[in-house]
Design a protein around this motif. Sequence first.
Motif, PDB file in Angstrom:
ATOM      1  N   GLY A 240       0.813  -1.206   0.000  1.00 30.07           N
ATOM      2  CA  GLY A 240       0.000   0.000   0.000  1.00 30.07           C
ATOM      3  C   GLY A 240       0.846   1.255   0.000  1.00 30.07           C
ATOM      4  O   GLY A 240       2.080   1.207  -0.113  1.00 30.07           O
ATOM      5  N   LEU A 241       0.150   2.390   0.131  1.00 29.92           N
ATOM      6  CA  LEU A 241       0.796   3.700   0.208  1.00 29.92           C
ATOM      7  C   LEU A 241       0.845   4.150   1.667  1.00 29.92           C
ATOM      8  O   LEU A 241       0.147   3.604   2.522  1.00 29.92           O
ATOM      9  CB  LEU A 241       0.025   4.732  -0.617  1.00 29.92           C
ATOM     10  CG  LEU A 241      -0.299   4.382  -2.076  1.00 29.92           C
ATOM     11  CD1 LEU A 241      -1.086   5.522  -2.718  1.00 29.92           C
ATOM     12  CD2 LEU A 241       0.975   4.106  -2.849  1.00 29.92           C
ATOM     13  N   ALA A 242       1.634   5.175   1.932  1.00 28.35           N
ATOM     14  CA  ALA A 242       1.690   5.725   3.287  1.00 28.35           C
ATOM     15  C   ALA A 242       2.081   7.185   3.231  1.00 28.35           C
ATOM     16  O   ALA A 242       2.733   7.640   2.282  1.00 28.35           O
ATOM     17  CB  ALA A 242       2.681   4.946   4.161  1.00 28.35           C
ATOM     18  N   VAL A 243       1.659   7.906   4.253  1.00 20.58           N
ATOM     19  CA  VAL A 243       2.078   9.295   4.439  1.00 20.58           C
ATOM     20  C   VAL A 243       2.939   9.336   5.687  1.00 20.58           C
ATOM     21  O   VAL A 243       2.500   8.936   6.766  1.00 20.58           O
ATOM     22  CB  VAL A 243       0.867  10.244   4.593  1.00 20.58           C
ATOM     23  CG1 VAL A 243       1.351  11.685   4.831  1.00 20.58           C
ATOM     24  CG2 VAL A 243      -0.021  10.181   3.352  1.00 20.58           C
ATOM     25  N   LEU A 244       4.188   9.788   5.520  1.00 12.95           N
ATOM     26  CA  LEU A 244       5.149   9.787   6.607  1.00 12.95           C
ATOM     27  C   LEU A 244       5.876  11.119   6.671  1.00 12.95           C
ATOM     28  O   LEU A 244       5.940  11.863   5.680  1.00 12.95           O
ATOM     29  CB  LEU A 244       6.176   8.666   6.420  1.00 12.95           C
ATOM     30  CG  LEU A 244       5.659   7.228   6.519  1.00 12.95           C
ATOM     31  CD1 LEU A 244       6.720   6.262   6.001  1.00 12.95           C
ATOM     32  CD2 LEU A 244       5.287   6.898   7.951  1.00 12.95           C
ATOM     33  N   SER A 245       6.442  11.402   7.823  1.00  9.55           N
ATOM     34  CA  SER A 245       7.289  12.584   7.949  1.00  9.55           C
ATOM     35  C   SER A 245       8.475  12.443   7.005  1.00  9.55           C
ATOM     36  O   SER A 245       9.095  11.379   6.902  1.00  9.55           O
ATOM     37  CB  SER A 245       7.778  12.725   9.388  1.00  9.55           C
ATOM     38  OG  SER A 245       8.738  13.766   9.489  1.00  9.55           O
ATOM     39  N   ALA A 246       8.794  13.532   6.312  1.00 10.03           N
ATOM     40  CA  ALA A 246       9.899  13.490   5.351  1.00 10.03           C
ATOM     41  C   ALA A 246      11.213  13.094   6.003  1.00 10.03           C
ATOM     42  O   ALA A 246      12.069  12.468   5.371  1.00 10.03           O
ATOM     43  CB  ALA A 246      10.043  14.854   4.671  1.00 10.03           C
ATOM     44  N   THR A 247      11.370  13.418   7.288  1.00 10.57           N
ATOM     45  CA  THR A 247      12.636  13.100   7.964  1.00 10.57           C
ATOM     46  C   THR A 247      12.842  11.605   8.117  1.00 10.57           C
ATOM     47  O   THR A 247      13.976  11.154   8.297  1.00 10.57           O
ATOM     48  CB  THR A 247      12.673  13.758   9.357  1.00 10.57           C
ATOM     49  OG1 THR A 247      11.575  13.264  10.146  1.00 10.57           O
ATOM     50  CG2 THR A 247      12.577  15.264   9.256  1.00 10.57           C
ATOM     51  N   THR A 248      11.759  10.819   8.051  1.00 13.81           N
ATOM     52  CA  THR A 248      11.870   9.379   8.296  1.00 13.81           C
ATOM     53  C   THR A 248      12.212   8.571   7.050  1.00 13.81           C
ATOM     54  O   THR A 248      12.515   7.385   7.160  1.00 13.81           O
ATOM     55  CB  THR A 248      10.556   8.829   8.887  1.00 13.81           C
ATOM     56  OG1 THR A 248       9.538   8.852   7.878  1.00 13.81           O
ATOM     57  CG2 THR A 248      10.107   9.652  10.083  1.00 13.81           C
ATOM     58  N   VAL A 249      12.131   9.176   5.856  1.00 12.89           N
ATOM     59  CA  VAL A 249      12.275   8.385   4.623  1.00 12.89           C
ATOM     60  C   VAL A 249      13.471   8.806   3.777  1.00 12.89           C
ATOM     61  O   VAL A 249      13.586   8.390   2.623  1.00 12.89           O
ATOM     62  CB  VAL A 249      10.980   8.474   3.767  1.00 12.89           C
ATOM     63  CG1 VAL A 249       9.823   7.810   4.487  1.00 12.89           C
ATOM     64  CG2 VAL A 249      10.646   9.908   3.406  1.00 12.89           C
ATOM     65  N   VAL A 250      14.361   9.603   4.333  1.00 12.30           N
ATOM     66  CA  VAL A 250      15.503  10.105   3.553  1.00 12.30           C
ATOM     67  C   VAL A 250      16.336   8.946   3.003  1.00 12.30           C
ATOM     68  O   VAL A 250      16.672   8.901   1.811  1.00 12.30           O
ATOM     69  CB  VAL A 250      16.372  11.030   4.420  1.00 12.30           C
ATOM     70  CG1 VAL A 250      17.636  11.428   3.673  1.00 12.30           C
ATOM     71  CG2 VAL A 250      15.580  12.268   4.833  1.00 12.30           C
ATOM     72  N   ALA A 251      16.688   7.986   3.856  1.00 12.79           N
ATOM     73  CA  ALA A 251      17.536   6.870   3.414  1.00 12.79           C
ATOM     74  C   ALA A 251      16.831   5.998   2.390  1.00 12.79           C
ATOM     75  O   ALA A 251      17.427   5.596   1.379  1.00 12.79           O
ATOM     76  CB  ALA A 251      17.950   6.031   4.622  1.00 12.79           C
TER      77      ALA A 251
END
Length: 305
Positions: A240-251
């Motif tokens: 599925g899709l997700a909405v997350l804080s940008a700081t958590t997905v940098v890597a």
Amino acid sequence: MHLRHATLHQLRIFLAVARHSSFARAAEELHLSPPTLSLQVKQLAETVGQPLFEQLGKKIFLTAAGRALADACQDIESRMERLSQDLAALRGVEKGSLKIAILTTVKYTVPKLLGGFCAAHPGIEVAMFVGNRETLLQRLANNQDDLYIMGQPPQQLDVVSEDFAENPLVLVAPPTHPLVGQPSVAPQRLANESFILREPGSGTRLSVERFFAEHGITLKNRLEVGSNEAIKQTVAGGLGLAVLSATTVVAELALKELVLLEAQGFPLIRHWYVVYPKGKKLSAAATAFKAWLFEHRPSSTAPTS
């Protein structure tokens, strides 16, 4: 009844049991053996002259005397904390202690800021608790820490809150998703997509549900997951899709395990707040760290696909 014979140690133990409604959890928190803890509570009850707890089935509850004592213990604990802060202030900001509690999502940014602060003030003893929103709100209500960092200040508590940095929320998908590369995806095109969501009450989830509700969309909740790490792995696995804080997905974005979707309205701009109870007298160390947050606030730039 001779309460002058009660010790601060006994009162602290009793308050921990009252807070947890559990002898076992209180013993674990205070690093005491259950028999030692139970003995201290028993001796305190003898000093008070009345039972402090009653057991109904497997649960324990405060008696009327226990509730009165718990209120008094809260007052004593608050006064001792203020005394500690006053003494630390007399020593200046280079001495003293700092207790902060941060939201799990903030662990990607605040610890770095805290590291710089500790390097600049090596004489300050620092303790940091990391937890979800519900746990932070409980600690805030009990005034267990000096400062709290979260994404959405509570409306039900009387607090001071100051936003010190932006927290962009981005929409992420697995690299093979058919909407990857599509420009300006309308919210309505996401109505039939499955979403991986945080637990109910999460600040991120509240913001996401509010955004889609404003567009007349009820999200299809495929899974509820209690950590950002698990959500990222689930999305990368194609569920599925997700909405997350940008700081958590940098890597993950750099490694192309996840991809940003160019959806209208995204990123959703939220903020990080430093929060503490209204009327609380901040210690010199807490005041200095709050100033440090604003002086060294992270860049608000959101990642781009």
